[in-house]
Design a protein around this motif. Structure first.
Motif, PDB file in Angstrom:
ATOM      1  N   SER A   6       4.874   9.983  12.624  1.00 20.61           N
ATOM      2  CA  SER A   6       4.922   8.867  11.262  1.00 20.61           C
ATOM      3  C   SER A   6       6.304   8.337  10.987  1.00 20.61           C
ATOM      4  O   SER A   6       7.791   8.680  11.162  1.00 20.61           O
ATOM      5  CB  SER A   6       3.738   9.872  10.632  1.00 20.61           C
ATOM      6  N   GLY A   7       5.772   7.259  10.026  1.00 22.95           N
ATOM      7  CA  GLY A   7       8.118   7.193   9.485  1.00 22.95           C
ATOM      8  C   GLY A   7       7.214   5.864   8.155  1.00 22.95           C
ATOM      9  O   GLY A   7       6.241   5.840   7.426  1.00 22.95           O
ATOM     10  N   HIS A   8       8.701   6.119   7.641  1.00 25.91           N
ATOM     11  CA  HIS A   8       8.360   3.861   6.722  1.00 25.91           C
ATOM     12  C   HIS A   8      10.265   3.940   6.960  1.00 25.91           C
ATOM     13  O   HIS A   8      10.500   3.112   8.027  1.00 25.91           O
ATOM     14  CB  HIS A   8       9.944   5.068   5.521  1.00 25.91           C
ATOM     15  N   LEU A  52      -2.177  -8.058   3.867  1.00 25.36           N
ATOM     16  CA  LEU A  52      -2.399  -7.755   5.304  1.00 25.36           C
ATOM     17  C   LEU A  52      -2.244  -6.818   6.057  1.00 25.36           C
ATOM     18  O   LEU A  52      -2.824  -6.428   6.626  1.00 25.36           O
ATOM     19  CB  LEU A  52      -1.909  -9.075   5.824  1.00 25.36           C
ATOM     20  N   ALA A  53      -0.315  -6.462   4.883  1.00 23.00           N
ATOM     21  CA  ALA A  53      -0.522  -5.115   5.802  1.00 23.00           C
ATOM     22  C   ALA A  53      -1.037  -4.112   5.555  1.00 23.00           C
ATOM     23  O   ALA A  53      -1.140  -2.961   6.096  1.00 23.00           O
ATOM     24  CB  ALA A  53       1.574  -5.139   5.388  1.00 23.00           C
ATOM     25  N   GLN A  54      -1.119  -3.422   3.793  1.00 20.77           N
ATOM     26  CA  GLN A  54      -2.215  -3.256   3.611  1.00 20.77           C
ATOM     27  C   GLN A  54      -3.647  -2.344   3.966  1.00 20.77           C
ATOM     28  O   GLN A  54      -3.993  -1.529   4.135  1.00 20.77           O
ATOM     29  CB  GLN A  54      -2.300  -3.034   2.054  1.00 20.77           C
ATOM     30  N   GLY A  58      -3.306   2.887   9.875  1.00 22.94           N
ATOM     31  CA  GLY A  58      -2.543   3.701   9.430  1.00 22.94           C
ATOM     32  C   GLY A  58      -1.794   3.244   8.571  1.00 22.94           C
ATOM     33  O   GLY A  58      -0.395   4.148   8.821  1.00 22.94           O
ATOM     34  N   ILE A  59      -1.839   2.328   8.145  1.00 22.70           N
ATOM     35  CA  ILE A  59      -0.490   1.526   7.237  1.00 22.70           C
ATOM     36  C   ILE A  59      -0.930   1.700   5.875  1.00 22.70           C
ATOM     37  O   ILE A  59      -1.835   1.883   5.254  1.00 22.70           O
ATOM     38  CB  ILE A  59      -0.251   0.476   6.957  1.00 22.70           C
ATOM     39  N   SER A  60       0.142   2.272   4.498  1.00 21.40           N
ATOM     40  CA  SER A  60      -0.075   2.559   3.719  1.00 21.40           C
ATOM     41  C   SER A  60       0.635   2.135   2.472  1.00 21.40           C
ATOM     42  O   SER A  60       2.178   2.275   2.911  1.00 21.40           O
ATOM     43  CB  SER A  60      -0.548   3.977   3.180  1.00 21.40           C
ATOM     44  N   ASN A  61       1.262   2.586   0.975  1.00 19.35           N
ATOM     45  CA  ASN A  61       1.739   2.188   0.207  1.00 19.35           C
ATOM     46  C   ASN A  61       3.122   1.271   0.514  1.00 19.35           C
ATOM     47  O   ASN A  61       4.183   1.675   0.859  1.00 19.35           O
ATOM     48  CB  ASN A  61       3.055   3.974   0.504  1.00 19.35           C
ATOM     49  N   LEU A  77       7.100   0.123   3.341  1.00 15.75           N
ATOM     50  CA  LEU A  77       5.777   0.201   3.741  1.00 15.75           C
ATOM     51  C   LEU A  77       5.771   2.057   4.432  1.00 15.75           C
ATOM     52  O   LEU A  77       7.119   2.203   5.326  1.00 15.75           O
ATOM     53  CB  LEU A  77       4.914  -0.224   4.339  1.00 15.75           C
ATOM     54  N   ASP A  78       4.311   2.411   4.493  1.00 14.04           N
ATOM     55  CA  ASP A  78       4.043   4.000   5.522  1.00 14.04           C
ATOM     56  C   ASP A  78       3.696   3.462   6.775  1.00 14.04           C
ATOM     57  O   ASP A  78       2.708   2.875   6.550  1.00 14.04           O
ATOM     58  CB  ASP A  78       3.735   4.927   4.737  1.00 14.04           C
ATOM     59  N   PHE A  79       3.769   4.040   7.860  1.00 14.70           N
ATOM     60  CA  PHE A  79       2.938   3.984   8.440  1.00 14.70           C
ATOM     61  C   PHE A  79       2.732   6.057   9.774  1.00 14.70           C
ATOM     62  O   PHE A  79       3.129   6.298   9.263  1.00 14.70           O
ATOM     63  CB  PHE A  79       3.482   3.484   9.881  1.00 14.70           C
ATOM     64  N   GLN A  80       1.168   5.597  10.120  1.00 13.29           N
ATOM     65  CA  GLN A  80       0.938   6.982  10.255  1.00 13.29           C
ATOM     66  C   GLN A  80       1.490   6.969  12.248  1.00 13.29           C
ATOM     67  O   GLN A  80       1.708   8.580  12.662  1.00 13.29           O
ATOM     68  CB  GLN A  80      -0.913   7.297  10.632  1.00 13.29           C
ATOM     69  N   LYS A  81       1.961   6.243  12.643  1.00 16.54           N
ATOM     70  CA  LYS A  81       2.204   6.378  13.613  1.00 16.54           C
ATOM     71  C   LYS A  81       3.012   5.330  13.759  1.00 16.54           C
ATOM     72  O   LYS A  81       2.730   4.164  13.635  1.00 16.54           O
ATOM     73  CB  LYS A  81       0.936   6.465  15.746  1.00 16.54           C
TER      74      LYS A  81
END
Length: 192
Positions: A6-8, A52-54, A58-61, A77-81
């Motif tokens: 995960s990451g930013h 669109l990103a939101q 798996g995409i948040s913030n 944005l943050d992503f889970q993977k």
């Protein structure tokens, strides 16, 4: 990027050195055959990209920052993977009705190995531009920074440099050199 994949993600486009020219262009209706958007239209487009990103699994913030005084545009944005990030790029490509053959699998992460690829045929896309449109790339520069929880064991792009902590790597360059193939943004980073 965290060890679990995960990451930013933070992407910034900075046109501040061209703000006087941009202010002049925004007063026009068209330039080089392109319709010039209003500041309100630019804000609406940023809101569409944010939505669109939101809406990508798996995409948040997701947050966009539009500075229409200095012309600095950012999305966080943050992503889970990492695959979620590639999916967001695919959704953006499809929403803009870009060439379906353009790849959006820019990033991969598995077995402590982070891979940044460059699959877009930027040279051929650049060659299709009018001469006046190509001028903007002559002085443009890019910087990419990747930060990790673990230390960096090795990396493939010899133009990159690691931080003192060995947990970050930075790559700077010229957009025109990238277009002409004299520089690469690809990098395979192996972590400890």
């Amino acid at each position: 990027m965290k060890d679990d994949g995960s990451g930013h993600f933070n992407f910034v486009i900075n046109f501040s050195q061209s703000k006087t020219k941009i202010n002049s262009i925004l007063k026009m209706q068209k330039i080089n055959g392109y319709t010039i958007p209003s500041k309100d239209e630019i804000k609406k487009e940023a809101s569409k990209i944010e939505a669109l990103a939101q809406s990508t699994a798996g995409i948040s913030n997701v947050k966009t920052n539009i500075d229409l005084t200095n012309y600095i545009f950012a999305i966080d944005l943050d992503f889970q993977k990492i695959g979620n990030l590639n999916t967001a790029f695919l959704k953006l490509k499809n929403s803009k009705k870009l060439d379906p053959s353009l790849s959006t699998d820019y990033f991969a992460f598995a077995d402590k190995k982070f891979i940044r690829t460059q699959k877009i045929p930027i040279k051929s896309l650049y060659e299709k531009l009018e001469k006046s449109d190509k001028e903007v790339f002559q002085t443009a520069k890019y910087t990419s920074v990747y930060k990790f929880d673990s230390t960096i064991k090795s990396f493939s792009n010899k133009n990159a440099a690691t931080s003192k902590s060995k947990k970050a790597i930075k790559l700077n360059g010229s957009i025109i050199s990238l277009i002409n193939g004299n520089e690469k943004i690809e990098n395979t980073i192996t972590l400890n």
